[in-house]
Design a protein around this motif. Structure first.
Motif, PDB file in Angstrom:
ATOM      1  N   GLN A 103      24.322  38.534  14.686  1.00 47.32           N
ATOM      2  CA  GLN A 103      24.845  38.592  16.053  1.00 47.32           C
ATOM      3  C   GLN A 103      26.143  37.818  16.231  1.00 47.32           C
ATOM      4  O   GLN A 103      26.940  38.137  17.120  1.00 47.32           O
ATOM      5  CB  GLN A 103      23.803  38.108  17.055  1.00 47.32           C
ATOM      6  CG  GLN A 103      23.361  36.681  16.845  1.00 47.32           C
ATOM      7  CD  GLN A 103      22.253  36.267  17.797  1.00 47.32           C
ATOM      8  OE1 GLN A 103      22.115  35.096  18.111  1.00 47.32           O
ATOM      9  NE2 GLN A 103      21.456  37.218  18.269  1.00 47.32           N
ATOM     10  N   SER A 104      26.380  36.824  15.365  1.00 48.19           N
ATOM     11  CA  SER A 104      27.615  36.041  15.508  1.00 48.19           C
ATOM     12  C   SER A 104      28.863  36.872  15.251  1.00 48.19           C
ATOM     13  O   SER A 104      29.966  36.503  15.664  1.00 48.19           O
ATOM     14  CB  SER A 104      27.585  34.842  14.555  1.00 48.19           C
ATOM     15  OG  SER A 104      27.503  35.280  13.209  1.00 48.19           O
ATOM     16  N   LEU A 105      28.700  38.024  14.582  1.00 47.68           N
ATOM     17  CA  LEU A 105      29.853  38.896  14.309  1.00 47.68           C
ATOM     18  C   LEU A 105      30.264  39.704  15.541  1.00 47.68           C
ATOM     19  O   LEU A 105      31.382  40.229  15.600  1.00 47.68           O
ATOM     20  CB  LEU A 105      29.524  39.858  13.163  1.00 47.68           C
ATOM     21  CG  LEU A 105      29.253  39.223  11.793  1.00 47.68           C
ATOM     22  CD1 LEU A 105      28.810  40.292  10.800  1.00 47.68           C
ATOM     23  CD2 LEU A 105      30.497  38.514  11.278  1.00 47.68           C
ATOM     24  N   LEU A 106      29.355  39.818  16.493  1.00 44.46           N
ATOM     25  CA  LEU A 106      29.636  40.611  17.687  1.00 44.46           C
ATOM     26  C   LEU A 106      30.462  39.799  18.680  1.00 44.46           C
ATOM     27  O   LEU A 106      30.387  38.567  18.719  1.00 44.46           O
ATOM     28  CB  LEU A 106      28.324  41.045  18.341  1.00 44.46           C
ATOM     29  CG  LEU A 106      27.386  41.896  17.462  1.00 44.46           C
ATOM     30  CD1 LEU A 106      26.065  42.137  18.185  1.00 44.46           C
ATOM     31  CD2 LEU A 106      28.034  43.221  17.090  1.00 44.46           C
ATOM     32  N   ASN A 107      31.234  40.505  19.494  1.00 47.16           N
ATOM     33  CA  ASN A 107      32.061  39.827  20.493  1.00 47.16           C
ATOM     34  C   ASN A 107      31.208  39.041  21.483  1.00 47.16           C
ATOM     35  O   ASN A 107      31.506  37.901  21.822  1.00 47.16           O
ATOM     36  CB  ASN A 107      32.919  40.856  21.237  1.00 47.16           C
ATOM     37  CG  ASN A 107      33.921  41.525  20.320  1.00 47.16           C
ATOM     38  OD1 ASN A 107      34.317  40.967  19.296  1.00 47.16           O
ATOM     39  ND2 ASN A 107      34.329  42.736  20.670  1.00 47.16           N
ATOM     40  N   ASN A 108      30.132  39.703  21.928  1.00 44.37           N
ATOM     41  CA  ASN A 108      29.228  39.076  22.884  1.00 44.37           C
ATOM     42  C   ASN A 108      27.834  39.665  22.657  1.00 44.37           C
ATOM     43  O   ASN A 108      27.548  40.758  23.142  1.00 44.37           O
ATOM     44  CB  ASN A 108      29.695  39.317  24.314  1.00 44.37           C
ATOM     45  CG  ASN A 108      28.887  38.537  25.344  1.00 44.37           C
ATOM     46  OD1 ASN A 108      27.658  38.475  25.267  1.00 44.37           O
ATOM     47  ND2 ASN A 108      29.576  37.942  26.309  1.00 44.37           N
ATOM     48  N   PRO A 109      26.959  38.985  21.926  1.00 45.15           N
ATOM     49  CA  PRO A 109      25.645  39.551  21.602  1.00 45.15           C
ATOM     50  C   PRO A 109      24.843  39.972  22.829  1.00 45.15           C
ATOM     51  O   PRO A 109      24.175  41.013  22.806  1.00 45.15           O
ATOM     52  CB  PRO A 109      24.950  38.407  20.849  1.00 45.15           C
ATOM     53  CG  PRO A 109      26.072  37.617  20.253  1.00 45.15           C
ATOM     54  CD  PRO A 109      27.174  37.681  21.267  1.00 45.15           C
ATOM     55  N   ALA A 110      24.895  39.197  23.895  1.00 43.21           N
ATOM     56  CA  ALA A 110      24.124  39.543  25.093  1.00 43.21           C
ATOM     57  C   ALA A 110      24.638  40.843  25.705  1.00 43.21           C
ATOM     58  O   ALA A 110      23.849  41.725  26.082  1.00 43.21           O
ATOM     59  CB  ALA A 110      24.205  38.408  26.110  1.00 43.21           C
ATOM     60  N   ASP A 111      25.956  40.983  25.790  1.00 41.72           N
ATOM     61  CA  ASP A 111      26.530  42.226  26.318  1.00 41.72           C
ATOM     62  C   ASP A 111      26.235  43.404  25.391  1.00 41.72           C
ATOM     63  O   ASP A 111      25.979  44.533  25.856  1.00 41.72           O
ATOM     64  CB  ASP A 111      28.043  42.074  26.493  1.00 41.72           C
ATOM     65  CG  ASP A 111      28.400  41.243  27.719  1.00 41.72           C
ATOM     66  OD1 ASP A 111      27.475  40.932  28.511  1.00 41.72           O
ATOM     67  OD2 ASP A 111      29.592  40.902  27.882  1.00 41.72           O
ATOM     68  N   SER A 112      26.269  43.158  24.076  1.00 33.82           N
ATOM     69  CA  SER A 112      25.983  44.223  23.118  1.00 33.82           C
ATOM     70  C   SER A 112      24.544  44.701  23.259  1.00 33.82           C
ATOM     71  O   SER A 112      24.272  45.909  23.218  1.00 33.82           O
ATOM     72  CB  SER A 112      26.235  43.729  21.695  1.00 33.82           C
ATOM     73  OG  SER A 112      27.611  43.486  21.486  1.00 33.82           O
ATOM     74  N   LYS A 113      23.632  43.783  23.427  1.00 41.24           N
ATOM     75  CA  LYS A 113      22.231  44.148  23.614  1.00 41.24           C
ATOM     76  C   LYS A 113      22.063  44.965  24.886  1.00 41.24           C
ATOM     77  O   LYS A 113      21.363  45.990  24.905  1.00 41.24           O
ATOM     78  CB  LYS A 113      21.376  42.885  23.684  1.00 41.24           C
ATOM     79  CG  LYS A 113      19.881  43.131  23.876  1.00 41.24           C
ATOM     80  CD  LYS A 113      19.115  41.805  23.813  1.00 41.24           C
ATOM     81  CE  LYS A 113      17.614  42.010  23.980  1.00 41.24           C
ATOM     82  NZ  LYS A 113      17.243  42.369  25.359  1.00 41.24           N
ATOM     83  N   LYS A 114      22.735  44.542  25.939  1.00 40.67           N
ATOM     84  CA  LYS A 114      22.647  45.257  27.207  1.00 40.67           C
ATOM     85  C   LYS A 114      23.232  46.665  27.080  1.00 40.67           C
ATOM     86  O   LYS A 114      22.665  47.641  27.593  1.00 40.67           O
ATOM     87  CB  LYS A 114      23.398  44.463  28.281  1.00 40.67           C
ATOM     88  CG  LYS A 114      23.300  45.049  29.679  1.00 40.67           C
ATOM     89  CD  LYS A 114      24.012  44.152  30.687  1.00 40.67           C
ATOM     90  CE  LYS A 114      23.937  44.727  32.092  1.00 40.67           C
ATOM     91  NZ  LYS A 114      24.639  43.858  33.086  1.00 40.67           N
TER      92      LYS A 114
END
Length: 548
Positions: A55-66
């Motif tokens: 998840q650290s590779l994603l810009n914003n894990p919480a937004d990506s999950k959403k």
């Protein structure tokens, strides 16, 4: 973590990074060409967002999950929810021009339905409560719809997916009758393919649908005896794959292929996870669930695929079932560490007329250029820029690193040109043909007829005309060339320049091809009386390929 698991994470990362940057359409989806791609990319993005290591590779894990949950929710909303409709529990396929107007289609749920069970079993606890309930309702509709309730007849990829789904949904809903039906279908399928071969030879993406479906069932099965039965099927599939494997390439004849299967092997994710002996590259035309599903191939299959130190001849007979008739087909492949050559002796009409009769394959390099070489006469479905869809007007001979083809094209045929695909490399053009160096291979393409040569972005295009046209292809790997004291393309071209490729008794619909070459002293003859009537001879004796 082993190499296969690491490569799966690599695919999840790549797909998730792609998904987070995809523009969202007004419909709340990323794609309208195929609903399944929305489910696959959302699965990868969600998996990355909830994995602490990724998840650290994603810009914003919480937004990506959403975002992933939003797309998954939209996919589930498009399911046919009316139990009175014939495709109850199904999803539309193509969503253009509007997802709300798209009608349910029988294909998406075949594979996606089972993968939804896997996704829910693995990630359901991370979903929001409303999406959890939506998944449970959607899966129950799929179960009630019973797309898998069809008899075994053709033993093809559709029926393989039905069999796996019976096992998956039978276990998930504790439906013993359905589960036992699936187990019985699995047994019959295993007996059929081991005795008579897979009729969908070299068919991508269909072979991967077999692998995905049965791996999904294996992953979701806890009962030891059933898990062992599924392992037996997967062992068979990976041994079959290993026979025709060369560093990401699927060598020999193909019964069908999409544009990302020919003239370049780009449908490689499952191969990459399993074998990992070639660079992945940037293109992922079929992500599907290669990042999630992996059954480790048996050791003998891994050795066969990865240790190509000695050349190997692979011959197979498959029984094709067509309108109730059983047709025996015979394939031939010569596989070395630097290249592979071969094809199928018989021409049959395959799905969408996508049979590729023969090809020379080179390892996948991860670059944009193609890795396949072949010639064909265009048939039904062919169009410029799509080098597939071959006609019945070709007669063939295969012998290790040599392939002869004569094209008895009748006068009434719409297309008179023969199309040749040559990989990028260094090519020397002569009147008699072309001599090239592709990766670690030297390739001679001797031609009867007049040809033109055009450099395209991904490959070189040859157009050949003759009455009849004919081609002789001979390939040498690095070791083979060294044994013949050939150390450069110029030396190879000089040596091949003295080779005779003779066409006798020529007419538009036939003739006698004679060829020896430089790597073997065997005299090859291809005698064609008319389309579909030919005899292949080696040193004067008929080549009895039908004895496989």
């Amino acid at each position: 973590m082993n190499g296969q698991q690491q490569r799966q994470i690599e695919i999840i990362q790549a797909a998730a990074l792609s998904a987070q940057s995809l523009p969202m359409l007004a419909s709340g989806l990323w794609f309208h060409h195929d609903i399944r791609d929305n489910f696959y990319y959302a699965s990868y993005l969600f998996a990355a967002a909830v994995d602490e290591e990724i998840q650290s590779l994603l810009n914003n894990p919480a937004d990506s999950k959403k975002k992933a949950e939003s797309v998954l929710e939209r996919v589930l909303q498009l399911q046919q929810k009316d139990p009175d409709e014939p495709l109850y529990g199904h999803f539309p396929l193509n969503l253009n021009p509007s997802p709300e107007l798209a009608k349910a289609h029988e294909l998406p749920v075949e594979l996606m339905g089972s993968l939804m069970v896997y996704f829910y079993a693995r990630y359901g606890q991370h979903l929001g409560p409303e999406l959890q309930e939506a998944f449970e309702r959607a899966l129950h509709r799929i179960y009630e719809g019973g797309f898998y309730k069809k008899p075994l007849q053709l033993f093809n990829h559709h029926e393989a997916k039905y069999t796996a789904a019976k096992i998956i949904f039978g276990q998930f809903y504790e439906d013993q009758e359905l589960l036992q039906d699936g187990i019985a279908s699995l047994k019959r399928t295993m007996e059929r393919v081991t005795a008579q071969g897979m009729p969908e030879y070299g068919a991508l993406p269909w072979f991967w649908h077999w692998v995905q479906a049965f791996t999904c069932a294996w992953e979701l099965t806890a009962e030891p005896a059933l898990k062992q039965q599924l392992a037996g099927m997967l062992d068979y599939l990976w041994r079959e794959r290993a026979l025709f494997y060369l560093k990401g390439a699927w060598v020999g004849a193909h019964s069908r292929g999409w544009p990302h299967d020919a003239p370049a092997d780009r449908n490689v994710l499952h191969d990459y996870v399993q074998f990992g002996d070639f660079p992945l590259g940037d293109r992922m035309p079929r992500t599907e669930y290669a990042g999630f599903l992996c059954y480790p191939a048996p050791e003998d299959a891994l050795r066969r695929a990865l240790e190509r130190n000695q050349p190997e001849v692979v011959t197979k007979q498959m029984i094709k079932i067509d309108t109730g008739e059983e047709i025996p087909l015979h394939s031939y492949a010569y596989v070395t560490k630097d290249y592979a050559a071969g094809g199928i002796w018989e021409r049959v009409k395959e799905f969408d007329n996508e049979q590729i009769r023969w090809m020379v394959s080179f390892p996948v390099t991860g670059e944009t250029g193609v890795n396949q070489l072949y010639f064909f006469h265009p048939g039904e479905g062919w169009r410029e820029g799509d080098p597939r869809h071959q006609s019945e007007y070709a007669e063939v001979l295969y012998d290790k690193n040599r392939i002869l083809t004569l094209f008895p094209v009748p006068e009434h045929a719409e297309q008179q040109e023969i199309i040749g695909v040559l990989p990028k490399g260094t090519w020397i053009r002569r009147v008699a043909g072309l001599y090239g160096q592709v990766q670690n291979g030297f390739v001679s393409v001797l031609l009867h007829g007049h040809y033109t040569f055009e450099e395209l972005e991904d490959y070189n295009l040859v157009r050949l005309q003759g009455k009849p046209a004919a081609a002789a292809v001979e390939i040498l790997g690095r070791d083979e060339a060294e044994k013949l004291a050939i150390g450069s393309l110029a030396a190879f071209a000089e040596r091949m320049g003295g080779v005779e490729f003779i066409l006798q008794q020529a007419s538009r619909l036939g003739g006698k091809l004679i060829y020896t070459g430089i790597s073997h002293q065997d005299l090859l003859e291809l005698i064609v009386a008319s389309p579909g009537q030919s005899v292949a001879r080696k040193n004067g004796e008929e080549m009895n390929y039908f004895r496989y």
